[in-house]
Design a protein around this motif. Structure first.
Motif, PDB file in Angstrom:
ATOM      1  N   SER A 198       0.831  -1.209   0.000  1.00  0.00           N
ATOM      2  CA  SER A 198       0.000   0.000   0.000  1.00  0.00           C
ATOM      3  C   SER A 198       0.863   1.257   0.000  1.00  0.00           C
ATOM      4  N   TRP A 199       2.042   1.194   0.629  1.00  0.00           N
ATOM      5  CA  TRP A 199       2.964   2.341   0.627  1.00  0.00           C
ATOM      6  C   TRP A 199       3.415   2.647  -0.785  1.00  0.00           C
ATOM      7  N   TRP A 200       3.829   1.602  -1.505  1.00  0.00           N
ATOM      8  CA  TRP A 200       4.312   1.810  -2.871  1.00  0.00           C
ATOM      9  C   TRP A 200       3.205   2.350  -3.774  1.00  0.00           C
ATOM     10  N   ASN A 201       2.028   1.734  -3.705  1.00  0.00           N
ATOM     11  CA  ASN A 201       0.923   2.155  -4.564  1.00  0.00           C
ATOM     12  C   ASN A 201       0.485   3.582  -4.259  1.00  0.00           C
ATOM     13  N   HIS A 202       0.447   3.931  -2.978  1.00  0.00           N
ATOM     14  CA  HIS A 202       0.009   5.260  -2.557  1.00  0.00           C
ATOM     15  C   HIS A 202       0.903   6.343  -3.159  1.00  0.00           C
ATOM     16  N   LEU A 203       2.212   6.123  -3.141  1.00  0.00           N
ATOM     17  CA  LEU A 203       3.148   7.126  -3.632  1.00  0.00           C
ATOM     18  C   LEU A 203       3.318   7.068  -5.148  1.00  0.00           C
ATOM     19  N   HIS A 204       3.443   5.862  -5.684  1.00  0.00           N
ATOM     20  CA  HIS A 204       3.814   5.735  -7.093  1.00  0.00           C
ATOM     21  C   HIS A 204       2.700   6.164  -8.032  1.00  0.00           C
ATOM     22  N   ASN A 205       1.445   5.922  -7.658  1.00  0.00           N
ATOM     23  CA  ASN A 205       0.343   6.374  -8.501  1.00  0.00           C
ATOM     24  C   ASN A 205       0.329   7.890  -8.631  1.00  0.00           C
ATOM     25  N   GLN A 206       0.629   8.581  -7.534  1.00  0.00           N
ATOM     26  CA  GLN A 206       0.689  10.044  -7.581  1.00  0.00           C
ATOM     27  C   GLN A 206       1.801  10.513  -8.512  1.00  0.00           C
ATOM     28  N   HIS A 207       2.941   9.839  -8.420  1.00  0.00           N
ATOM     29  CA  HIS A 207       4.076  10.209  -9.266  1.00  0.00           C
ATOM     30  C   HIS A 207       3.704  10.115 -10.742  1.00  0.00           C
ATOM     31  N   HIS A 208       3.003   9.057 -11.130  1.00  0.00           N
ATOM     32  CA  HIS A 208       2.645   8.891 -12.535  1.00  0.00           C
ATOM     33  C   HIS A 208       1.562   9.867 -12.959  1.00  0.00           C
ATOM     34  N   ALA A 209       0.680  10.225 -12.052  1.00  0.00           N
ATOM     35  CA  ALA A 209      -0.408  11.140 -12.395  1.00  0.00           C
ATOM     36  C   ALA A 209       0.110  12.540 -12.688  1.00  0.00           C
ATOM     37  N   LYS A 210       1.047  13.008 -11.876  1.00  0.00           N
ATOM     38  CA  LYS A 210       1.585  14.361 -12.024  1.00  0.00           C
ATOM     39  C   LYS A 210       3.101  14.348 -11.779  1.00  0.00           C
ATOM     40  N   PRO A 211       3.887  13.787 -12.675  1.00  0.00           N
ATOM     41  CA  PRO A 211       5.338  13.693 -12.449  1.00  0.00           C
ATOM     42  C   PRO A 211       6.007  15.064 -12.405  1.00  0.00           C
ATOM     43  N   ASN A 212       6.920  15.215 -11.451  1.00  0.00           N
ATOM     44  CA  ASN A 212       7.716  16.444 -11.294  1.00  0.00           C
ATOM     45  C   ASN A 212       6.878  17.681 -10.997  1.00  0.00           C
ATOM     46  N   CYS A 213       5.688  17.480 -10.404  1.00  0.00           N
ATOM     47  CA  CYS A 213       4.838  18.606 -10.020  1.00  0.00           C
ATOM     48  C   CYS A 213       4.880  18.774  -8.503  1.00  0.00           C
ATOM     49  N   PHE A 214       5.296  19.956  -8.028  1.00  0.00           N
ATOM     50  CA  PHE A 214       5.338  20.227  -6.592  1.00  0.00           C
ATOM     51  C   PHE A 214       3.964  19.974  -5.980  1.00  0.00           C
ATOM     52  N   ARG A 215       3.991  19.425  -4.777  1.00  0.00           N
ATOM     53  CA  ARG A 215       2.798  19.159  -3.977  1.00  0.00           C
ATOM     54  C   ARG A 215       1.913  18.062  -4.559  1.00  0.00           C
ATOM     55  N   LYS A 216       2.298  17.489  -5.695  1.00  0.00           N
ATOM     56  CA  LYS A 216       1.518  16.414  -6.289  1.00  0.00           C
ATOM     57  C   LYS A 216       2.360  15.169  -6.562  1.00  0.00           C
ATOM     58  N   ASP A 217       3.633  15.348  -6.836  1.00  0.00           N
ATOM     59  CA  ASP A 217       4.538  14.214  -7.014  1.00  0.00           C
ATOM     60  C   ASP A 217       5.316  14.007  -5.720  1.00  0.00           C
ATOM     61  N   PRO A 218       5.027  12.939  -4.956  1.00  0.00           N
ATOM     62  CA  PRO A 218       5.705  12.725  -3.668  1.00  0.00           C
ATOM     63  C   PRO A 218       7.202  12.485  -3.786  1.00  0.00           C
ATOM     64  N   ASP A 219       7.690  12.170  -4.991  1.00  0.00           N
ATOM     65  CA  ASP A 219       9.128  11.972  -5.169  1.00  0.00           C
ATOM     66  C   ASP A 219       9.908  13.270  -4.967  1.00  0.00           C
ATOM     67  N   LEU A 220       9.205  14.397  -4.980  1.00  0.00           N
ATOM     68  CA  LEU A 220       9.875  15.696  -4.792  1.00  0.00           C
ATOM     69  C   LEU A 220       9.838  16.166  -3.340  1.00  0.00           C
ATOM     70  N   ASN A 221       9.187  15.416  -2.467  1.00  0.00           N
ATOM     71  CA  ASN A 221       8.983  15.869  -1.085  1.00  0.00           C
ATOM     72  C   ASN A 221      10.206  15.639  -0.207  1.00  0.00           C
ATOM     73  N   MET A 222      11.332  16.236  -0.583  1.00  0.00           N
ATOM     74  CA  MET A 222      12.555  16.110   0.204  1.00  0.00           C
ATOM     75  C   MET A 222      13.024  17.451   0.750  1.00  0.00           C
ATOM     76  N   HIS A 223      12.209  18.487   0.601  1.00  0.00           N
ATOM     77  CA  HIS A 223      12.565  19.798   1.097  1.00  0.00           C
ATOM     78  C   HIS A 223      11.654  20.136   2.265  1.00  0.00           C
ATOM     79  N   PRO A 224      12.055  21.020   3.176  1.00  0.00           N
ATOM     80  CA  PRO A 224      13.404  21.589   3.257  1.00  0.00           C
ATOM     81  C   PRO A 224      14.341  20.748   4.122  1.00  0.00           C
ATOM     82  N   LEU A 225      13.916  19.527   4.492  1.00  0.00           N
ATOM     83  CA  LEU A 225      14.724  18.689   5.365  1.00  0.00           C
ATOM     84  C   LEU A 225      16.091  18.392   4.766  1.00  0.00           C
ATOM     85  N   LEU A 226      16.116  18.071   3.455  1.00  0.00           N
ATOM     86  CA  LEU A 226      17.379  17.715   2.830  1.00  0.00           C
ATOM     87  C   LEU A 226      17.821  18.764   1.819  1.00  0.00           C
ATOM     88  N   PHE A 227      17.057  18.945   0.766  1.00  0.00           N
ATOM     89  CA  PHE A 227      17.428  19.903  -0.266  1.00  0.00           C
ATOM     90  C   PHE A 227      16.221  20.137  -1.156  1.00  0.00           C
TER      91      PHE A 227
END
Length: 409
Positions: A198-227
């Motif tokens: 469920s973790w993978w599906n929850h995140l990966h579906n969002q990534h495919h729906a709106k890739p590289n879109c702030f607040r919609k692609d969870p793969d970008l949620n590394m700020h401001p903790l890291l960079f």
């Protein structure tokens, strides 16, 4: 039937639909599929693909995303009937004004061609050999440990190939019936890899729906903790950062960021397991943590080489083709690249047709490239080494944008 007919009689404009995006005074979420208007405000919480992925299209046309994600249209349309509230008024165009009508028409024609060619149908022999492949690798790893002593390195190839296979299952591209994909995915990712499906599906579906879109692609949620990633977000983050972090943000992305993504990836898994009370899988995570941590190096480099160097910004509500092409690129085909990346070197085709079995990407690629050439869209493909180096370059540029905005913004 009378109630449904009455709902179909309600006519809406694109302006009215855009208002119902789940934000502002109206918390309602409307979206359009084939000119029909649906209210998904309550249903989003029960959406099998996750509540956020369907919410990302609130106030927008979701036709092409809907078609891309759902193989069994008959089953899904049963759910849609109860959500129908009307349709577009006759004077309203079928395409939103900011989307490329001719491009979408040609893409939909291309999809019909691909369906007729059978490129969305899985080859069971291929996936059986893939399954046998990683089982053999896994067995060989245990034999190596038993005969030569403790070593984590032999597990890497088996685990990563297992990861690519569960990726196929998550996209429902191994079996025609979604339930069989989900069942085997649970076996592979939960039991064999120790991660919550469920973790993978929850995140990966969002990534495919709106890739590289702030607040919609969870793969970008590394700020401001890291960079931060991309020019827009780097500039925004710089406005609220203390001076003591200047050297960190200007140096960190170019040198340490690829390594930092890995512990962030691991921590996100633990956070999800605890929050969703996936206790069995949480225990399993610790049992296979170290080999999976090493595997993540492989996984992160492969998955991010197709996205981080591309355009990163807020959702501009572009058409499906432009959204995917601006955020993805390919890596040149070769036997090694296909094996090493689990065929994710064909990232463009994978994003345009997320349920397509990976053994057909190479057949679809010339058709997609011809579409891009016709409409003047760049179809990016590069060598594997260039793709890896571009990750560092893009992260370095993000750090430079941050520093420039902080000092002179």
């Amino acid at each position: 039937v009378e109630e449904e007919g009455a709902m179909e009689g309600c006519l809406f404009t694109w302006e009215e639909i855009r208002i119902h995006n789940g934000r502002g005074q109206s918390q309602e979420q409307w979206l359009v599929i084939d000119r029909k208007v649906y209210d998904v405000s309550r249903f989003s919480k029960h959406h099998p693909g996750g509540s956020r992925v369907i919410s990302h299209y609130a106030g927008q046309d979701a036709t092409d995303a809907f078609v891309a994600f759902h193989n069994d249209k008959t089953l899904v349309k049963k759910y849609l009937k109860s959500l129908l509230i009307g349709e577009l008024a006759p004077d309203q165009p079928s395409f939103e004004s900011n989307k490329k009508k001719s491009l979408l028409e040609d893409f939909r024609e291309l999809r019909c061609t691909i369906e007729k060619m059978g490129l969305l149908r899985p080859n069971y022999v291929f996936f059986f050999l893939i399954f046998l492949h990683f089982v053999v690798l896994d067995a060989a790893s245990w034999l190596t440990v038993w005969y030569f002593g403790i070593s984590l390195v032999p597990f890497l190839a088996g685990m990563i190939q297992m990861g690519w296979f569960q990726h196929d299952l998550g996209h429902c591209s191994v079996f025609r019936k979604p339930k069989w994909n989900r069942l085997l995915q649970i076996v592979v990712i939960n039991v064999l890899k120790g991660l919550p499906a469920s973790w993978w599906n929850h995140l990966h579906n969002q990534h495919h729906a709106k890739p590289n879109c702030f607040r919609k692609d969870p793969d970008l949620n590394m700020h401001p903790l890291l960079f931060s990633l991309g020019k827009t977000l780097s500039v925004e983050v710089s406005k609220g950062t203390e001076i003591t972090n200047v050297s960190l943000f200007s140096f960190f992305p170019s040198v340490l960021a690829p390594l930092a993504i890995i512990p962030f990836f691991q921590l996100s898994i633990f956070y999800f397991a605890i929050k969703r009370k996936k206790w069995l899988r949480f225990d399993k995570c610790f049992c296979v943590y170290l080999p999976r941590y090493l595997e993540s190096n492989w996984f992160i480099w492969v998955t991010q080489m197709n996205h981080i160097p591309m355009d990163i910004d807020y959702d501009k509500n572009e058409d499906w083709v432009s959204t995917q092409l601006h955020a993805t690129c390919n890596v040149n085909q070769s036997l090694f690249n296909d094996w090493f990346t689990g065929h994710l070197n064909f990232q463009i085709e994978h994003h345009l047709f997320p349920t397509m079995p990976r053994h057909n990407y190479w057949k679809a690629a010339p058709l997609v490239k011809a579409l891009c050439d016709k409409h003047g869209i760049e179809y990016k493909s590069k060598t594997l080494l260039t793709a890896f180096v571009d990750i560092l370059h893009s992260l370095k540029h993000s750090g430079e944008h941050w520093l420039e905005a902080y000092l002179h913004g």
